[in-house]
Scaffold this active site. Structure first.
Site, PDB file in Angstrom:
ATOM      1  N   LYS A  92      37.276  42.662  41.621  1.00 31.63           N
ATOM      2  CA  LYS A  92      35.883  43.067  41.371  1.00 31.63           C
ATOM      3  C   LYS A  92      35.560  44.436  41.948  1.00 31.63           C
ATOM      4  O   LYS A  92      36.274  44.971  42.794  1.00 31.63           O
ATOM      5  CB  LYS A  92      34.936  41.984  41.888  1.00 31.63           C
ATOM      6  CG  LYS A  92      34.960  40.782  40.951  1.00 31.63           C
ATOM      7  CD  LYS A  92      33.856  39.811  41.193  1.00 31.63           C
ATOM      8  CE  LYS A  92      33.928  38.705  40.123  1.00 31.63           C
ATOM      9  NZ  LYS A  92      33.143  37.533  40.482  1.00 31.63           N
ATOM     10  N   ARG A 120      38.904  31.746  42.587  1.00 31.85           N
ATOM     11  CA  ARG A 120      39.075  32.036  41.153  1.00 31.85           C
ATOM     12  C   ARG A 120      39.774  33.377  41.021  1.00 31.85           C
ATOM     13  O   ARG A 120      39.235  34.386  41.465  1.00 31.85           O
ATOM     14  CB  ARG A 120      37.687  32.077  40.492  1.00 31.85           C
ATOM     15  CG  ARG A 120      37.689  32.365  39.007  1.00 31.85           C
ATOM     16  CD  ARG A 120      36.248  32.442  38.487  1.00 31.85           C
ATOM     17  NE  ARG A 120      36.202  32.660  37.051  1.00 31.85           N
ATOM     18  CZ  ARG A 120      36.288  33.854  36.472  1.00 31.85           C
ATOM     19  NH1 ARG A 120      36.433  34.950  37.194  1.00 31.85           N
ATOM     20  NH2 ARG A 120      36.235  33.973  35.156  1.00 31.85           N
TER      21      ARG A 120
HETATM   22  N1  HH2 Z   1      33.268  35.893  38.022  1.00 33.60           N
HETATM   23  C1  HH2 Z   1      33.418  36.241  36.728  1.00 33.60           C
HETATM   24  C2  HH2 Z   1      33.280  35.299  35.716  1.00 33.60           C
HETATM   25  N2  HH2 Z   1      33.035  34.012  36.008  1.00 33.60           N
HETATM   26  N3  HH2 Z   1      32.641  32.324  37.590  1.00 33.60           N
HETATM   27  C3  HH2 Z   1      32.475  31.946  38.860  1.00 33.60           C
HETATM   28  N4  HH2 Z   1      32.202  30.667  39.151  1.00 33.60           N
HETATM   29  N5  HH2 Z   1      32.567  32.841  39.891  1.00 33.60           N
HETATM   30  C4  HH2 Z   1      32.826  34.151  39.679  1.00 33.60           C
HETATM   31  O1  HH2 Z   1      32.867  34.929  40.665  1.00 33.60           O
HETATM   32  C5  HH2 Z   1      33.004  34.597  38.336  1.00 33.60           C
HETATM   33  C6  HH2 Z   1      32.889  33.628  37.297  1.00 33.60           C
HETATM   34  C7  HH2 Z   1      33.723  37.662  36.389  1.00 33.60           C
HETATM   35  O2  HH2 Z   1      35.108  37.842  36.235  1.00 33.60           O
HETATM   36  P1  HH2 Z   1      35.883  37.851  34.843  1.00 33.60           P
HETATM   37  O3  HH2 Z   1      35.747  36.543  34.164  1.00 33.60           O
HETATM   38  O4  HH2 Z   1      37.269  38.272  35.067  1.00 33.60           O
HETATM   39  O5  HH2 Z   1      35.189  38.994  34.028  1.00 33.60           O
HETATM   40  P2  HH2 Z   1      34.238  39.004  32.767  1.00 33.60           P
HETATM   41  O6  HH2 Z   1      32.971  38.352  33.162  1.00 33.60           O
HETATM   42  O7  HH2 Z   1      34.096  40.464  32.446  1.00 33.60           O
HETATM   43  O8  HH2 Z   1      34.903  38.227  31.665  1.00 33.60           O
END
Ligand code: HH2
Length: 277
Positions: A221, A255
Site C-alpha cells: 500500500k 491479507r
Molecule cells: N485492501 C484492499 C482491498 N480489500 N479488504 C480488507 N478487508 N482489508 C484491506 O486492507 C483491503 C481489502 C486494497 O488492496 P487490493 O485489493 O490489492 O487493491 P484494489 O482495491 O485496487 O483492488
C-alpha cells in the site's frame, strides 16, 4: 480463537494468511493480471497450496479514484472464479461493497464476505451474512473510492476507527451474525493518510483488545511507498515489515498479494513469539 465461516471452522491459533486475487483491470498492484478466469483460479489454487488459508476474490478496485463497477460486471468477473476456487477446495472470501454480489458469491460457495464499504455500509450485507452463516469481515473506510481521499479528518484516528468497529459488531450481532463469525479490520489506506495508517498499526493493541479476530491488509500500500519512497512494485520488504509488526501485535489474519514470503514472515515472528513464553 476460532472463526466460523458457514460449515468451515478456521482455527486462529496461528495467524492465517489471506491471498488476494483481483479479477479487475485496474487494481493498484495486480490489476489486469487475473482477468482471465482460468488464470485467476490457477493463481488462487497456487496460493492455497502454498499455505494461504483463505483466497479473497475481488471484482472492483477500491483504490482511491477507481471507477465504480456495475453489479452485473462485478458478478461477471468474480462468480466463475469463486466457483472454480470452491470446486478446487479453497476457502473463498468475496471482497465487495455490494450485498447482491456478496449474496451471489456466497450462493456459489464463498464462505466469507469481505465488506470494504466501511461507514457507507448497506445493512443488507449484514442480512446476507446472518442468513447464510458466512463470516463477515468488517473493514473501516469512509465514502467511496472517488471521495475517500478527502475524508481523512480524524481527531484521534485509533480511537475513532476502533470505536466505529466496536459499534459495527453490535449492529452485526443484532442482525443475527454470530460473534464467532465476525472479523474486524482497520482499513489501512482507506480514507487514511499515510501517517494515519501508521498510527493505526502502532495502535493495534486497542483493536486486538476488543476480543474479535483482527485482519490487517498492508500489502504494497501507498503508506509503504510514502515511508520508503518506492513504487508499488518495490514494496515487498515494507509489506513484510508491516506484516511482522501486525503479527507481533496479535492480529489473527493478514491479507497479502505475495503469499510465500509473507507466510515465512508470519511463521518466523510466531517462532520468536513462542520463545518469549
Ligand atoms: N485492501 C484492499 C482491498 N480489500 N479488504 C480488507 N478487508 N482489508 C484491506 O486492507 C483491503 C481489502 C486494497 O488492496 P487490493 O485489493 O490489492 O487493491 P484494489 O482495491 O485496487 O483492488
Amino acid at each position: 480463537m476460532k472463526l466460523r465461516c458457514r460449515d468451515v471452522v478456521l482455527s486462529l491459533d496461528r495467524t492465517l494468511v489471506m491471498g488476494v486475487v483481483n479479477v479487475t483491470p485496474d487494481s493498484f498492484s495486480d490489476g489486469g493480471l487475473w482477468i482471465e478466469p482460468a488464470r485467476a483460479i490457477e493463481h488462487g489454487v497456487e496460493m492455497a497450496q502454498a499455505g494461504a488459508a483463505i483466497i479473497d476474490v475481488g471484482g472492483e478496485s477500491t483504490r482511491p479514484g477507481a471507477d465504480p463497477v456495475p453489479d452485473e460486471e462485478e458478478l461477471r468477473r468474480v462468480l466463475p472464479v469463486v466457483e472454480g476456487l470452491v470446486a478446487a477446495g479453497a476457502v473463498v472470501s468475496i471482497d465487495t461493497r455490494k450485498p447482491d454480489v456478496a449474496a451471489q458469491a456466497v450462493a456459489r460457495g464463498a464462505a466469507l464476505i469481505n465488506d470494504t464499504s466501511g461507514e457507507a455500509f448497506d445493512p443488507a450485507m449484514d442480512e446476507v451474512a446472518a442468513a447464510t452463516g458466512a463470516a463477515m469481515i468488517v473493514m473501516h473506510s469512509r465514502g467511496t473510492p472517488a471521495t475517500m481521499k478527502s475524508l481523512t479528518h480524524y481527531d484521534d484516528v485509533v480511537f475513532e476507527v476502533t470505536s466505529w468497529l466496536a459499534r459495527r459488531t453490535d449492529g452485526l450481532e443484532a442482525a443475527g451474525v454470530a460473534r464467532d463469525s465476525i472479523v474486524l479490520d482497520p482499513g489501512i489506506g482507506f480514507a487514511k493518510t499515510p501517517g494515519q495508517s501508521l498510527s493505526l498499526l502502532a495502535g493495534l493493541d486497542a483493536l486486538v483488545g476488543l476480543g474479535y479476530p483482527v485482519l490487517v491488509g498492508t500489502s504494497r500500500k501507498s503508506f509503504i511507498g510514502a515511508v520508503l519512497d518506492l513504487d508499488v512494485g518495490e514494496r515487498d520488504e515494507g509489506t513484510a515489515a508491516s506484516v511482522a509488526w501486525a503479527v507481533a501485535k496479535g492480529v489473527q489474519l493478514v491479507r497479502v498479494h505475495d503469499v510465500v514470503p509473507m507466510i515465512r514472515t508470519v511463521r518466523m515472528i510466531e517462532a520468536i513469539d513462542s520463545a518469549c513464553r
